[in-house]
Design a protein around this motif. Structure first.
Motif, PDB file in Angstrom:
ATOM      1  N   GLN A   1     -12.161 -75.633  15.049  1.00  0.00           N
ATOM      2  CA  GLN A   1     -13.230 -74.610  14.888  1.00  0.00           C
ATOM      3  C   GLN A   1     -13.112 -73.592  16.191  1.00  0.00           C
ATOM      4  O   GLN A   1     -12.938 -72.517  15.767  1.00  0.00           O
ATOM      5  CB  GLN A   1     -14.553 -75.043  14.746  1.00  0.00           C
ATOM      6  CG  GLN A   1     -14.948 -75.722  13.439  1.00  0.00           C
ATOM      7  CD  GLN A   1     -14.518 -74.759  12.259  1.00  0.00           C
ATOM      8  OE1 GLN A   1     -14.614 -73.805  12.244  1.00  0.00           O
ATOM      9  NE2 GLN A   1     -13.762 -75.771  11.393  1.00  0.00           N
ATOM     10  N   ILE A   2     -12.706 -74.194  17.215  1.00  0.00           N
ATOM     11  CA  ILE A   2     -12.472 -73.262  18.434  1.00  0.00           C
ATOM     12  C   ILE A   2     -11.334 -72.397  18.176  1.00  0.00           C
ATOM     13  O   ILE A   2     -11.448 -71.272  18.605  1.00  0.00           O
ATOM     14  CB  ILE A   2     -12.402 -74.303  19.795  1.00  0.00           C
ATOM     15  CG1 ILE A   2     -13.740 -74.911  20.013  1.00  0.00           C
ATOM     16  CG2 ILE A   2     -11.857 -73.475  20.965  1.00  0.00           C
ATOM     17  CD1 ILE A   2     -13.508 -75.923  21.066  1.00  0.00           C
ATOM     18  N   VAL A   3     -10.138 -72.953  17.607  1.00  0.00           N
ATOM     19  CA  VAL A   3      -9.055 -72.029  17.455  1.00  0.00           C
ATOM     20  C   VAL A   3      -9.393 -70.997  16.384  1.00  0.00           C
ATOM     21  O   VAL A   3      -8.840 -69.840  16.661  1.00  0.00           O
ATOM     22  CB  VAL A   3      -7.859 -72.999  17.070  1.00  0.00           C
ATOM     23  CG1 VAL A   3      -6.708 -72.135  16.620  1.00  0.00           C
ATOM     24  CG2 VAL A   3      -7.473 -73.900  17.838  1.00  0.00           C
ATOM     25  N   LEU A   4      -9.971 -71.604  15.365  1.00  0.00           N
ATOM     26  CA  LEU A   4     -10.313 -70.410  14.294  1.00  0.00           C
ATOM     27  C   LEU A   4     -11.328 -69.398  14.821  1.00  0.00           C
ATOM     28  O   LEU A   4     -11.166 -67.974  14.668  1.00  0.00           O
ATOM     29  CB  LEU A   4     -10.934 -70.921  13.005  1.00  0.00           C
ATOM     30  CG  LEU A   4     -10.263 -72.109  12.357  1.00  0.00           C
ATOM     31  CD1 LEU A   4     -10.807 -72.663  11.081  1.00  0.00           C
ATOM     32  CD2 LEU A   4      -8.696 -71.235  12.020  1.00  0.00           C
ATOM     33  N   GLN A   5     -12.229 -69.761  15.832  1.00  0.00           N
ATOM     34  CA  GLN A   5     -12.908 -68.687  16.567  1.00  0.00           C
ATOM     35  C   GLN A   5     -12.198 -67.957  17.592  1.00  0.00           C
ATOM     36  O   GLN A   5     -12.361 -66.705  17.526  1.00  0.00           O
ATOM     37  CB  GLN A   5     -14.252 -69.715  17.287  1.00  0.00           C
ATOM     38  CG  GLN A   5     -15.249 -68.761  17.777  1.00  0.00           C
ATOM     39  CD  GLN A   5     -15.958 -67.942  16.488  1.00  0.00           C
ATOM     40  OE1 GLN A   5     -16.035 -68.422  15.332  1.00  0.00           O
ATOM     41  NE2 GLN A   5     -16.350 -66.695  16.960  1.00  0.00           N
ATOM     42  N   ARG A   6     -11.208 -68.080  18.298  1.00  0.00           N
ATOM     43  CA  ARG A   6     -10.471 -67.634  19.045  1.00  0.00           C
ATOM     44  C   ARG A   6      -9.708 -66.391  18.122  1.00  0.00           C
ATOM     45  O   ARG A   6      -9.512 -65.434  18.619  1.00  0.00           O
ATOM     46  CB  ARG A   6      -9.405 -68.312  19.677  1.00  0.00           C
ATOM     47  CG  ARG A   6     -10.055 -69.198  20.680  1.00  0.00           C
ATOM     48  CD  ARG A   6      -9.191 -70.021  21.505  1.00  0.00           C
ATOM     49  NE  ARG A   6      -8.016 -69.159  21.866  1.00  0.00           N
ATOM     50  CZ  ARG A   6      -6.849 -69.571  22.807  1.00  0.00           C
ATOM     51  NH1 ARG A   6      -6.786 -70.786  22.827  1.00  0.00           N
ATOM     52  NH2 ARG A   6      -6.020 -68.800  23.458  1.00  0.00           N
ATOM     53  N   LEU A   7      -9.298 -66.858  16.827  1.00  0.00           N
ATOM     54  CA  LEU A   7      -8.749 -65.829  15.893  1.00  0.00           C
ATOM     55  C   LEU A   7      -9.633 -64.756  15.473  1.00  0.00           C
ATOM     56  O   LEU A   7      -9.089 -63.771  15.665  1.00  0.00           O
ATOM     57  CB  LEU A   7      -7.902 -66.426  14.755  1.00  0.00           C
ATOM     58  CG  LEU A   7      -6.707 -67.645  14.987  1.00  0.00           C
ATOM     59  CD1 LEU A   7      -6.254 -68.231  13.821  1.00  0.00           C
ATOM     60  CD2 LEU A   7      -5.655 -66.801  15.465  1.00  0.00           C
ATOM     61  N   ARG A   8     -10.742 -65.127  15.241  1.00  0.00           N
ATOM     62  CA  ARG A   8     -11.619 -64.135  14.898  1.00  0.00           C
ATOM     63  C   ARG A   8     -11.803 -63.191  16.071  1.00  0.00           C
ATOM     64  O   ARG A   8     -12.090 -61.757  15.551  1.00  0.00           O
ATOM     65  CB  ARG A   8     -13.049 -64.825  14.431  1.00  0.00           C
ATOM     66  CG  ARG A   8     -12.764 -65.615  13.089  1.00  0.00           C
ATOM     67  CD  ARG A   8     -13.986 -66.169  12.733  1.00  0.00           C
ATOM     68  NE  ARG A   8     -13.997 -66.907  11.302  1.00  0.00           N
ATOM     69  CZ  ARG A   8     -13.865 -68.115  11.267  1.00  0.00           C
ATOM     70  NH1 ARG A   8     -14.044 -68.947  12.410  1.00  0.00           N
ATOM     71  NH2 ARG A   8     -13.811 -68.926  10.306  1.00  0.00           N
ATOM     72  N   ARG A   9     -11.971 -63.724  17.197  1.00  0.00           N
ATOM     73  CA  ARG A   9     -12.305 -62.701  18.361  1.00  0.00           C
ATOM     74  C   ARG A   9     -11.182 -61.883  18.578  1.00  0.00           C
ATOM     75  O   ARG A   9     -11.376 -60.676  19.168  1.00  0.00           O
ATOM     76  CB  ARG A   9     -12.548 -63.561  19.607  1.00  0.00           C
ATOM     77  CG  ARG A   9     -14.087 -64.190  19.563  1.00  0.00           C
ATOM     78  CD  ARG A   9     -14.208 -65.201  20.720  1.00  0.00           C
ATOM     79  NE  ARG A   9     -15.445 -65.771  20.656  1.00  0.00           N
ATOM     80  CZ  ARG A   9     -15.860 -66.791  21.709  1.00  0.00           C
ATOM     81  NH1 ARG A   9     -15.148 -67.246  22.519  1.00  0.00           N
ATOM     82  NH2 ARG A   9     -17.013 -67.361  21.370  1.00  0.00           N
TER      83      ARG A   9
END
Length: 446
Positions: A407-415
């Motif tokens: 989820q951290i990786v996916l959140q970085r992509l969203r940012r």
């Protein structure tokens, strides 16, 4: 195929059990009545004679053949048929066996019982195989076996198949589904060509301003000339470029519910491609692992959809780490205008995802990126497991940590400005179509 004149005669499983059951009886007779020892060899000879006679009564086989489809789709039932015609009428328990490429079934073998057809007197049997991977699966050998009326002696024949092969294509069942076809007929950009006014960026016409219209659509210059308020009516843009990019590396080769993730991704992408072509946009496919594999020209007509299907079928399975830097740099160099890039990929830990994040970051500067990944149901199963023992607790904690890192990786992509879809494989296709219409309606591509 017509079998040769000589067919091997072999004992059946029933005959083997008969012999095994007779052995202790013979031993008992020999121990209690030694003078009757001759009974044992006579009985053994009698059993052998029965096996031979039963096999002879089974008769021969006039002809038999294996029938398989030339084409099928991954994950879809594929019928494998055997048809045979026997000379004798006392045939019992006929069955066939096939040896084939494990793409059709994990074991690479299948046994097919044959049943009599009252109308023709022939025997036939069929089973369904469920291909797990794309490619060409060869049917290499076939066996046919049948026994006599007592089921003691059997005849068998073998056939080497030289030209029997099944081409396994990507699954297009969602494209043919009634739900999608109904949706397409009622969608704002679907099978019925129509102009969509009031949205988009392409100027279509001027219309007298009415209360309730968006004030930002007022054309002040035209209103000044006519001394009356006029609003611009725009037409939704078409001819957008959409690239479906597939990571064919190790993570995407892992199975989810019996099928590789890459095949789940291909099905979702082709379904959305069909919708996009019907909507007037251009579609291209791009596949990569350590190096780029496939890059198709842009297809703009739904009648050329088969080209995308053929290109998707050629995507290979590579159990290696993908080279995102080389692949996405190559893709960027080939695109001459802003495009929507739908990237299907997966990752196991943040370290493996660092290069992916860095490469996607360079794409975002010039293109609109939509990252699609299949939710890891196995991790969720481990997390929800009852803590019955230490091993289960340790597995649950590890799975929860991996899920958190994911989820951290996916959140970085969203940012970074990347749109992200994470869903079970059964929902990815429909969510992708919904997101496509949302992006298209917001005019974010052009």
């Amino acid at each position: 195929m017509r079998p040769g004149p000589f067919l091997p005669l072999v004992p059946t499983q029933r005959a083997a059990w008969l012999i095994v059951g007779f052995a202790p009886v013979a031993l008992l007779i020999a121990s209690l009545y030694p003078q009757l020892w001759i009974v044992a060899p006579i009985a053994a000879v009698a059993v052998v004679v029965l096996i031979v006679l039963d096999g002879l009564l089974a008769g021969g086989c006039e002809e038999w053949q294996v029938v398989v489809p030339a084409d099928t789709e991954v994950g879809q039932p594929t019928a494998l048929d055997i048809h045979a015609r026997f000379k004798g009428r006392l045939v019992t328990g006929p069955e066939g066996a096939l040896e084939f490429d494990p793409r059709l079934a994990p074991t690479g073998r299948a046994t097919i019982p044959l049943f009599s057809e009252p109308d023709t007197g022939a025997h036939s049997g069929s089973i369904d195989a469920f291909p797990s991977r794309r490619g060409t699966a060869e049917i290499t050998r076939a066996w046919l076996r049948w026994s006599g009326p007592l089921g003691l002696g059997a005849r068998q024949t073998r056939m080497v198949l030289e030209e029997q092969a099944v081409r396994i294509w990507p699954d297009l069942s969602p494209v043919r589904s009634k739900e999608l076809q109904t949706f397409m007929r009622n969608a704002t950009t679907g099978l019925i060509a129509r102009r969509i006014r009031g949205e988009g960026t392409q100027f279509e016409a001027l219309a007298e301003y009415q209360p309730g219209m968006d004030r930002r659509k007022i054309d002040w210059k035209a209103s000044a000339r006519h001394t009356h308020l006029y609003a611009r009516e725009n037409e939704s843009e078409r001819n957008n470029q959409i690239v479906f990019a597939f990571d064919c590396g190790q993570a995407m080769c892992e199975p989810v519910d019996g099928m590789a993730r890459i095949d789940r991704a291909v099905t979702a992408a082709l379904t959305c491609s069909y919708v996009a072509l019907k909507g007037g946009d251009k579609v291209s496919l791009f596949g990569f692992a350590q190096r780029p594999q496939v890059m198709t020209p842009f297809v703009s007509d739904s009648r050329a959809f088969h080209r995308l299907q053929s290109a998707a079928a050629s995507l290979d399975y590579d159990a290696v780490e993908p080279n995102f830097t080389l692949a996405l740099a190559t893709l960027t160099a080939k695109l001459q205008r802003r495009s929507l890039i739908v990237l299907f990929s997966d990752f196991t830990d943040p370290t493996a995802a660092e290069m992916m994040i860095e490469s996607i970051g360079r794409l975002v500067d010039k293109h609109l990126v939509l990252f699609v990944t299949i939710a890891d149901s196995e991790l969720e199963t481990f997390i929800d497991s009852e803590p019955d023992d230490i091993a289960t607790i340790a597995r649950s904690v590890t799975a929860d940590t991996l899920q958190h890192q994911r989820q951290i990786v996916l959140q970085r992509l969203r940012r970074m400005g990347v749109d992200v879809i994470e869903a079970p494989y059964s929902q990815i296709g429909y969510q992708l179509i919904d997101r496509y219409f949302l992006i298209k309606g917001s005019e974010a591509i052009g």
